[in-house]
Motif scaffolding. Sequence first.
Motif, PDB file in Angstrom:
ATOM      1  N   VAL A  16       1.090  -1.253  -0.063  1.00 14.45           N
ATOM      2  CA  VAL A  16       0.098  -0.056  -0.045  1.00 14.45           C
ATOM      3  C   VAL A  16       0.868   1.308   0.137  1.00 14.45           C
ATOM      4  O   VAL A  16       1.784   1.268   0.575  1.00 14.45           O
ATOM      5  CB  VAL A  16      -0.783  -0.075   1.316  1.00 14.45           C
ATOM      6  N   ARG A  17       0.538   2.217  -0.834  1.00 11.39           N
ATOM      7  CA  ARG A  17       1.052   3.459  -0.888  1.00 11.39           C
ATOM      8  C   ARG A  17       0.425   4.587  -0.147  1.00 11.39           C
ATOM      9  O   ARG A  17      -0.815   4.480  -0.279  1.00 11.39           O
ATOM     10  CB  ARG A  17       1.585   3.848  -2.249  1.00 11.39           C
ATOM     11  N   VAL A  18       0.977   5.331   0.563  1.00 10.17           N
ATOM     12  CA  VAL A  18       0.147   6.300   1.325  1.00 10.17           C
ATOM     13  C   VAL A  18       0.809   7.813   1.532  1.00 10.17           C
ATOM     14  O   VAL A  18       2.202   7.743   1.376  1.00 10.17           O
ATOM     15  CB  VAL A  18      -0.210   5.879   2.767  1.00 10.17           C
ATOM     16  N   TYR A  19       0.035   8.975   1.251  1.00  5.67           N
ATOM     17  CA  TYR A  19       0.608  10.140   1.220  1.00  5.67           C
ATOM     18  C   TYR A  19      -0.154  11.153   1.998  1.00  5.67           C
ATOM     19  O   TYR A  19      -1.583  10.907   2.184  1.00  5.67           O
ATOM     20  CB  TYR A  19       0.386  10.632  -0.204  1.00  5.67           C
ATOM     21  N   ILE A  20       0.310  11.848   3.066  1.00  3.52           N
ATOM     22  CA  ILE A  20      -0.400  12.702   3.751  1.00  3.52           C
ATOM     23  C   ILE A  20       0.140  14.015   3.559  1.00  3.52           C
ATOM     24  O   ILE A  20       1.283  14.184   3.797  1.00  3.52           O
ATOM     25  CB  ILE A  20      -0.415  12.337   5.207  1.00  3.52           C
ATOM     26  N   THR A  31      -4.782   6.536 -11.778  1.00  3.12           N
ATOM     27  CA  THR A  31      -5.779   5.386 -11.383  1.00  3.12           C
ATOM     28  C   THR A  31      -5.239   4.329 -10.201  1.00  3.12           C
ATOM     29  O   THR A  31      -4.167   4.232 -10.059  1.00  3.12           O
ATOM     30  CB  THR A  31      -5.795   4.659 -12.908  1.00  3.12           C
ATOM     31  N   GLY A  32      -6.503   4.305  -9.412  1.00  2.00           N
ATOM     32  CA  GLY A  32      -6.182   3.305  -8.248  1.00  2.00           C
ATOM     33  C   GLY A  32      -6.037   4.114  -7.072  1.00  2.00           C
ATOM     34  O   GLY A  32      -5.940   3.523  -6.144  1.00  2.00           O
ATOM     35  N   GLN A  33      -5.680   5.388  -7.014  1.00  2.00           N
ATOM     36  CA  GLN A  33      -5.594   6.129  -5.860  1.00  2.00           C
ATOM     37  C   GLN A  33      -6.811   6.709  -5.364  1.00  2.00           C
ATOM     38  O   GLN A  33      -7.411   7.223  -6.237  1.00  2.00           O
ATOM     39  CB  GLN A  33      -4.546   7.309  -6.164  1.00  2.00           C
ATOM     40  N   THR A  34      -7.002   6.794  -3.972  1.00  2.00           N
ATOM     41  CA  THR A  34      -8.210   7.266  -3.520  1.00  2.00           C
ATOM     42  C   THR A  34      -7.733   8.682  -2.508  1.00  2.00           C
ATOM     43  O   THR A  34      -6.947   8.296  -1.700  1.00  2.00           O
ATOM     44  CB  THR A  34      -8.699   6.078  -2.691  1.00  2.00           C
ATOM     45  N   LEU A  35      -8.259   9.642  -2.991  1.00  2.00           N
ATOM     46  CA  LEU A  35      -8.108  10.736  -2.008  1.00  2.00           C
ATOM     47  C   LEU A  35      -9.212  10.992  -0.822  1.00  2.00           C
ATOM     48  O   LEU A  35     -10.460  10.987  -1.234  1.00  2.00           O
ATOM     49  CB  LEU A  35      -8.084  11.983  -3.075  1.00  2.00           C
ATOM     50  N   TYR A  36      -8.779  11.457   0.239  1.00  2.00           N
ATOM     51  CA  TYR A  36      -9.786  11.921   1.361  1.00  2.00           C
ATOM     52  C   TYR A  36      -9.387  13.048   1.996  1.00  2.00           C
ATOM     53  O   TYR A  36      -7.803  13.417   1.834  1.00  2.00           O
ATOM     54  CB  TYR A  36      -9.812  10.625   2.407  1.00  2.00           C
ATOM     55  N   TYR A  37     -10.226  13.815   2.616  1.00  2.00           N
ATOM     56  CA  TYR A  37      -9.891  15.254   3.019  1.00  2.00           C
ATOM     57  C   TYR A  37      -9.871  15.109   4.577  1.00  2.00           C
ATOM     58  O   TYR A  37     -10.854  14.342   4.950  1.00  2.00           O
ATOM     59  CB  TYR A  37     -10.813  16.222   2.643  1.00  2.00           C
ATOM     60  N   LEU A  99      -7.617   1.550   7.752  1.00  2.00           N
ATOM     61  CA  LEU A  99      -6.965   0.263   7.421  1.00  2.00           C
ATOM     62  C   LEU A  99      -6.635   0.469   5.934  1.00  2.00           C
ATOM     63  O   LEU A  99      -7.378   0.416   5.048  1.00  2.00           O
ATOM     64  CB  LEU A  99      -8.023  -0.729   7.473  1.00  2.00           C
ATOM     65  N   LEU A 100      -5.438   1.252   5.889  1.00  2.00           N
ATOM     66  CA  LEU A 100      -4.781   1.570   4.485  1.00  2.00           C
ATOM     67  C   LEU A 100      -5.286   0.878   3.219  1.00  2.00           C
ATOM     68  O   LEU A 100      -4.964  -0.408   3.236  1.00  2.00           O
ATOM     69  CB  LEU A 100      -3.567   2.136   4.466  1.00  2.00           C
ATOM     70  N   GLY A 101      -5.834   1.403   2.194  1.00  2.00           N
ATOM     71  CA  GLY A 101      -6.361   0.801   1.024  1.00  2.00           C
ATOM     72  C   GLY A 101      -7.490   0.042   1.145  1.00  2.00           C
ATOM     73  O   GLY A 101      -7.968  -0.685   0.078  1.00  2.00           O
ATOM     74  N   THR A 122      -4.242   7.377  -0.794  1.00  2.82           N
ATOM     75  CA  THR A 122      -4.107   5.740  -0.626  1.00  2.82           C
ATOM     76  C   THR A 122      -4.000   4.801  -1.877  1.00  2.82           C
ATOM     77  O   THR A 122      -5.061   5.448  -2.806  1.00  2.82           O
ATOM     78  CB  THR A 122      -5.010   4.823   0.377  1.00  2.82           C
ATOM     79  N   GLU A 123      -3.366   4.015  -2.117  1.00  3.77           N
ATOM     80  CA  GLU A 123      -3.151   3.351  -3.293  1.00  3.77           C
ATOM     81  C   GLU A 123      -2.687   1.885  -3.089  1.00  3.77           C
ATOM     82  O   GLU A 123      -1.792   1.658  -2.288  1.00  3.77           O
ATOM     83  CB  GLU A 123      -2.142   4.075  -4.303  1.00  3.77           C
ATOM     84  N   ARG A 124      -3.736   0.787  -3.436  1.00  2.74           N
ATOM     85  CA  ARG A 124      -3.087  -0.660  -3.358  1.00  2.74           C
ATOM     86  C   ARG A 124      -2.124  -0.956  -4.602  1.00  2.74           C
ATOM     87  O   ARG A 124      -2.820  -0.735  -5.553  1.00  2.74           O
ATOM     88  CB  ARG A 124      -4.240  -1.447  -3.031  1.00  2.74           C
ATOM     89  N   LEU A 125      -0.982  -1.497  -4.145  1.00  4.92           N
ATOM     90  CA  LEU A 125      -0.319  -1.637  -5.390  1.00  4.92           C
ATOM     91  C   LEU A 125      -0.309  -3.509  -5.927  1.00  4.92           C
ATOM     92  O   LEU A 125      -0.967  -4.027  -5.079  1.00  4.92           O
ATOM     93  CB  LEU A 125       1.188  -1.690  -4.916  1.00  4.92           C
TER      94      LEU A 125
END
Length: 125
Positions: A16-20, A31-37, A99-101, A122-125
């Motif tokens: 899983v990749r994560v960015y904050i 594609t495949g990345q989900t954005l939350y605020y 629970l990432l991804g 978040t992005e599941r690889l």
Amino acid sequence: RMGELVLNEWHECNGVRVYIGEASNVPTLSTGQTLYYFDKASITFPLHIRARQQGDKLHCLGMTQPKKLSRIFIDDKIPLHARDSWPILVDHDDEILALLGIRVSTVFSKRKRANDNYILITERL
């Protein structure tokens, strides 16, 4: 714990990749990345990633009651061998944020709200 998250940087952990980072600086999503605020004031920093522990629960976005992580893993058909090492995002007080991804807590939103000044991607690889 698997480690502290540095803001405004991508982190990769067990598939899983994560960015904050700051909502004023949203990277281009692929594609495949989900954005939350979220509102940074609603979370106690620093944030960490850890593995699951007995009895862990997550107050999932869109649900009224907290749900056991074991049940979320079953519902989302996550293989048994992957569950113990799945990356879990927690705040400084060990409150489960995601629970990432798979699922995120109620502090996050898919739409930017008035006080939201940070993002989680978040992005599941």
